[in-house]
Each structure stands twice: as structure tokens, then as C-alpha cells.
Design a protein around this motif. Structure first.
Motif, PDB file in Angstrom:
ATOM      1  N   LEU A 117     -11.760 -24.594  10.963  1.00 41.63           N
ATOM      2  CA  LEU A 117     -13.032 -23.883  10.876  1.00 41.63           C
ATOM      3  C   LEU A 117     -13.361 -23.267  12.227  1.00 41.63           C
ATOM      4  O   LEU A 117     -12.980 -23.814  13.269  1.00 41.63           O
ATOM      5  CB  LEU A 117     -14.156 -24.848  10.467  1.00 41.63           C
ATOM      6  N   PRO A 118     -14.058 -22.145  12.247  1.00 40.00           N
ATOM      7  CA  PRO A 118     -14.445 -21.528  13.528  1.00 40.00           C
ATOM      8  C   PRO A 118     -15.485 -22.370  14.243  1.00 40.00           C
ATOM      9  O   PRO A 118     -16.119 -23.252  13.643  1.00 40.00           O
ATOM     10  CB  PRO A 118     -15.017 -20.167  13.105  1.00 40.00           C
ATOM     11  N   PRO A 119     -15.679 -22.127  15.533  1.00 40.94           N
ATOM     12  CA  PRO A 119     -16.695 -22.869  16.291  1.00 40.94           C
ATOM     13  C   PRO A 119     -18.068 -22.765  15.630  1.00 40.94           C
ATOM     14  O   PRO A 119     -18.458 -21.709  15.134  1.00 40.94           O
ATOM     15  CB  PRO A 119     -16.691 -22.176  17.657  1.00 40.94           C
ATOM     16  N   GLY A 120     -18.786 -23.875  15.612  1.00 40.22           N
ATOM     17  CA  GLY A 120     -20.120 -23.893  15.032  1.00 40.22           C
ATOM     18  C   GLY A 120     -20.162 -24.235  13.563  1.00 40.22           C
ATOM     19  O   GLY A 120     -21.239 -24.375  12.988  1.00 40.22           O
ATOM     20  N   GLU A 121     -18.994 -24.376  12.918  1.00 36.80           N
ATOM     21  CA  GLU A 121     -18.948 -24.729  11.507  1.00 36.80           C
ATOM     22  C   GLU A 121     -18.335 -26.115  11.334  1.00 36.80           C
ATOM     23  O   GLU A 121     -17.373 -26.473  12.014  1.00 36.80           O
ATOM     24  CB  GLU A 121     -18.166 -23.694  10.704  1.00 36.80           C
ATOM     25  N   GLN A 122     -18.911 -26.893  10.413  1.00 36.00           N
ATOM     26  CA  GLN A 122     -18.461 -28.252  10.136  1.00 36.00           C
ATOM     27  C   GLN A 122     -18.591 -28.539   8.646  1.00 36.00           C
ATOM     28  O   GLN A 122     -19.263 -27.807   7.919  1.00 36.00           O
ATOM     29  CB  GLN A 122     -19.324 -29.268  10.912  1.00 36.00           C
ATOM     30  N   LEU A 123     -17.956 -29.613   8.217  1.00 36.09           N
ATOM     31  CA  LEU A 123     -18.175 -30.083   6.852  1.00 36.09           C
ATOM     32  C   LEU A 123     -19.483 -30.868   6.802  1.00 36.09           C
ATOM     33  O   LEU A 123     -19.761 -31.682   7.673  1.00 36.09           O
ATOM     34  CB  LEU A 123     -17.028 -30.982   6.393  1.00 36.09           C
ATOM     35  N   LEU A 124     -20.252 -30.628   5.765  1.00 36.16           N
ATOM     36  CA  LEU A 124     -21.539 -31.291   5.610  1.00 36.16           C
ATOM     37  C   LEU A 124     -21.350 -32.666   4.975  1.00 36.16           C
ATOM     38  O   LEU A 124     -20.721 -32.799   3.921  1.00 36.16           O
ATOM     39  CB  LEU A 124     -22.464 -30.434   4.746  1.00 36.16           C
ATOM     40  N   VAL A 125     -21.911 -33.674   5.630  1.00 37.27           N
ATOM     41  CA  VAL A 125     -21.873 -35.057   5.151  1.00 37.27           C
ATOM     42  C   VAL A 125     -23.306 -35.528   4.973  1.00 37.27           C
ATOM     43  O   VAL A 125     -24.139 -35.349   5.862  1.00 37.27           O
ATOM     44  CB  VAL A 125     -21.121 -35.963   6.141  1.00 37.27           C
ATOM     45  N   LEU A 126     -23.601 -36.115   3.807  1.00 40.56           N
ATOM     46  CA  LEU A 126     -24.983 -36.466   3.480  1.00 40.56           C
ATOM     47  C   LEU A 126     -25.142 -37.948   3.162  1.00 40.56           C
ATOM     48  O   LEU A 126     -24.283 -38.561   2.524  1.00 40.56           O
ATOM     49  CB  LEU A 126     -25.465 -35.660   2.271  1.00 40.56           C
ATOM     50  N   THR A 127     -26.266 -38.474   3.619  1.00 39.92           N
ATOM     51  CA  THR A 127     -26.712 -39.812   3.238  1.00 39.92           C
ATOM     52  C   THR A 127     -28.130 -39.681   2.696  1.00 39.92           C
ATOM     53  O   THR A 127     -28.967 -39.027   3.321  1.00 39.92           O
ATOM     54  CB  THR A 127     -26.708 -40.774   4.443  1.00 39.92           C
ATOM     55  N   SER A 128     -28.381 -40.277   1.538  1.00 40.46           N
ATOM     56  CA  SER A 128     -29.722 -40.265   0.965  1.00 40.46           C
ATOM     57  C   SER A 128     -30.290 -41.677   0.984  1.00 40.46           C
ATOM     58  O   SER A 128     -29.667 -42.609   0.470  1.00 40.46           O
ATOM     59  CB  SER A 128     -29.698 -39.742  -0.475  1.00 40.46           C
TER      60      SER A 128
END
Length: 420
Positions: free
Chosen positions: A252-263
Motif C-alpha cells: 500500500l502507498p504511504p498513509g494507507e493501512q488495513l482497517l482493524v476494528l474493535t467494538s
């Protein structure tokens, strides 16, 4: 450990997931103490025991919603018990009340297709004091316009692809009569929102975007005052690298990540460091009115082992580039082997000079595509302009075509995955 989240809440979440899901306890060991850095990311592979659980063991009063399949071609079943369902509804009531603050509205029309958002829409709008009706999904596009004309809603709750379908068949003088639109479900880039607002006779600020996940529920909404998405209270958002989530070949390019969620409120899903496979841009924690909040610029695409080259294709960026130059269009992207084709169907007259501008915009504003072409992973992008939809056997503008159309088609030999 996530900023602004106290350890007691996270410890309680850890204990809850381990209690509800024995298979989760088996992958985390016998330790009772929670150390955030040691909590595993819930990847698709680790979640298979949940997705493939026996439905007969689930109480009949629970609601079940289905989404795309597992590697075994079995559709994922996502469960909500009464507590989860009430929390989901209350979250949306609070969010919609905030979005509609300052509007004098009394009627909402839900045009959401199928799924959790559609099933709860009427109850949610009625919860904030609005009358609400829902449009059946199977109707042709023109019938959706007739429902708007008859019901005359102040608020339209819909998905970008469904709204595209209505705009495609609406005559230029159609009286929308809307004060605002609330969106959910798909990328809605700024340039697209601006063009939609122009067609509807409202401002870009009146086209509001929200984000959700069938697994987690409501995630975030677009805050016009800061021009960023704000993560809901009770949801912890993190960004990780693809390698951390078991995708070492994805870059991924700089500034982009995979989103990880906790509810902290979702119970009947192991919502602890759940990997969404959505790519989030510029995720950060900042202060607003004396309170720490998590915000991000946008969710731009989704990655995953099943998407092949399609994981690099951002519909968000492609549409944002196109709608800077075209007022109305239907955009489809086809990835076939190592060939990328962008098909732009529009009633507007596009001369050769403007076509070149759009082609240049697509190459220059989407670095991942240019890098793949230069590296030989993709052939030169083929940008095709159509004056009508060649896939549609019915006359353009007849409204007989199904209202929702996929935007990204990924085809690898005999296997095809649709990425939207």
C-alpha cells in the motif's frame, strides 16, 4: 494500546470474547491477563470457525444477515441478538439525529436494497420522529423515481450505486424535492458527491456519507466541518500493514493501512481486532472540542487474497478523478488478467481533448495503477467512453434496467470475483 480507551473496557471485551467463543480461547491460550499487543488480529482465516458455525445451534429469535462467502463457497452468516440489534439501532438513531440537526424534515424514504441497513431503516427514522417508507429492491429504476415523486421525501437514505441508477434514468426536469441524502455501503468520493448534489439541486454538504460493516455495525460518518470521517464512540479503529494481517504480497502507498476494528458493544460477533480488509487513508487520533476522536480521510478500496489484481484498484480514486470533469456518468472497471479497462457511460458530449484530460487524470492521480503499468503487472489502461450502456438491451433512459450495478469486475481465467 489504543489511545483514549481505558484498560478496564478492553479487559472486559477480552473476557467476553473468550467466554462466548471457545475456539477464540483456543488460539489465545489459557492466560487471563490481557496485553493489547499480544491480542491476535482476527483475519478471515482465524474467523472461519465463527463463519462456519452450525446455524441450528443459534436461538431462533436472533436475526441473521448474510454476506459474501468463505473460501468454501458458503455465505457468511452474521448474527445479532436482541441486545446487539438494539445497540445497532440506537447508534444509528444518534448518528442520524446528529446529521439531520438543523434540517426541517418530516419524511424519509429508504431505498437500500437488502440487508441489515434496509431491515432497520424504518425503525431508525421513526426513532428520530420522521415518517419513513421503504422501496422494494426488485423494482426497475424508473419505479424508484415514481416512489420519490409520490412520497415526496425530505431525506433519501440509499447507496451510491442505487442513486447512480436513479440518476441514470431521471429526466433533466425531474423534481427530486430533497433536502438531503444519507449514503451508506459504498465509496462516495468528494467529486462524485459534488456532481450528485448538482443533479439533485442541493449542496455537497447535503450529501452525507456514513460507513458500516455487517460484522461490526455502524463505524463512522463524514463530518462536513472537518472534511473527514469520524469513528463512532464505542468503536476502536486501528491501522495495520497487509503483512501484519497475513497478506505479505500486498503493498500500500504511504498513509494507507488495513482497517482493524474493535467494538465495545457488539456481542454476537468476536469484534476484537477484526480485520475488515478495507484500506483506510490517513487514520489518526485528534482532539475535537476537548475530546479525543479517531478520524480518517476515506476508505478507498478493499484488499484480500480473493481479489487478485483487483485489490490494487480503488473505485474511490477512479470516480473522484472522473467526476472532476464529467457531470454524470456510470463508471465500470474491468480487470481481466493483466488488462485494466475503465468504461465511462455518459450522455454528455466528450470531445477528444477532454478524453485525454480524463485519461491523464486517471494515470496521474492513482499512483498504484501507474506503478502496475510501468512494472508490467497491468497493460496500458484502456479508457472507453460510451454514449449509452452497451450491456443494456433496453433503451437508455427507459428505467427497465436493474437499478443497482456493480462497479468493479475482477476476472482471472475461469474464476471471477466482484469487488464491490
Amino acid at each position: 494500546m489504543p489511545i483514549s480507551k481505558n484498560k478496564l473496557s478492553l479487559q472486559a471485551k477480552w473476557e467476553e470474547v473468550r467466554q462466548f467463543y471457545p475456539w477464540y480461547k483456543s488460539i489465545t491460550g489459557d492466560r487471563d491477563a490481557m496485553d493489547w499487543g499480544d491480542i491476535p488480529l482476527l483475519t478471515q482465516e482465524r474467523l472461519l470457525p465463527y463463519y462456519e458455525s452450525d446455524e441450528q445451534a443459534v436461538p431462533q429469535e436472533w436475526n441473521v444477515y448474510r454476506t459474501s462467502g468463505t473460501s468454501g463457497n458458503k455465505r457468511k452468516a452474521i448474527y445479532y441478538d436482541a441486545i446487539d440489534e438494539e445497540a445497532y439501532i440506537q447508534y444509528k438513531i444518534e448518528m442520524f439525529a446528529e446529521l439531520l440537526k438543523g434540517y426541517n424534515v418530516s419524511r424519509a424514504l429508504s431505498d437500500m436494497g437488502t440487508g441489515h441497513a434496509e431491515a432497520t431503516a424504518v425503525q431508525i427514522f421513526e426513532g428520530i420522529g420522521l415518517a419513513c417508507e421503504s422501496v422494494p429492491f426488485g423494482l426497475p429504476a424508473a419505479a424508484h423515481l415514481l416512489r420519490i415523486a409520490d412520497y415526496q421525501p425530505d431525506v433519501l437514505y440509499t447507496m451510491p450505486s442505487l442513486l447512480d441508477g436513479m440518476l441514470r434514468v431521471a429526466p433533466p426536469d425531474f423534481k427530486w424535492g430533497l433536502q438531503c441524502v444519507i449514503l451508506v455501503g459504498e465509496p462516495a468520493p468528494p467529486a462524485w458527491r459534488q456532481r450528485v448534489a448538482e443533479r439533485l439541486g442541493i449542496t455537497e454538504h447535503d450529501v452525507m456519507d456514513t460507513l458500516g460493516s455487517i460484522e461490526i455495525g455502524t463505524i463512522a460518518y463524514y463530518d462536513q466541518s472537518i472534511e473527514r470521517y469520524v469513528v463512532m464512540d464505542g468503536v476502536i479503529a486501528e491501522g495495520v500493514t497487509p503483512a501484519e494481517a497475513g497478506l505479505p504480497d500486498v503493498e500500500l502507498p504511504p498513509g494507507e493501512q488495513l482497517l482493524v476494528l474493535t467494538s465495545l458493544v457488539r456481542r454476537r460477533f468476536p469484534a476484537l481486532r477484526f480485520v475488515t480488509y478495507d484500506v483506510v487513508r490517513d487514520l489518526r487520533v485528534e482532539e475535537q472540542d476537548g475530546k479525543l476522536i479517531t478520524t480518517f480521510e476515506a476508505i478507498v478500496k478493499r484488499v484480500g487474497p480473493e481479489l487478485k489484481h483487483g485489490e490494487k484498484i480503488s473505485i474511490y480514486d477512479i470516480e473522484n478523478a472522473i467526476f472532476q470533469h464529467v457531470q454524470q456518468a456510470v463508471v465500470k472497471v474491468l480487470v481481466n488478467g493483466n488488462k485494466l479497462q475503465v468504461m465511462i457511460t455518459t450522455v454528455e458530449v466528450i470531445n477528444e481533448a477532454l478524453r485525454e484530460v480524463i485519461r491523464d487524470e486517471l494515470h496521474s492521480t492513482i499512483p498504484a495503477i501507474g506503478a502496475m503499468i510501468r512494472g508490467g503487472l497491468l497493460e496500458e489502461m484502456d479508457v472507453v467512453f460510451l454514449s449509452n450502456d452497451m450491456d443494456d438491451p433496453s433503451p437508455e433512459g427507459s428505467g427497465k434496467k436493474p437499478i443497482k450495478q456493480k462497479k468493479l469486475f475482477v476476472q482471472q481465467a475461469s474464476q471471477r470475483s466482484d469487488g464491490q
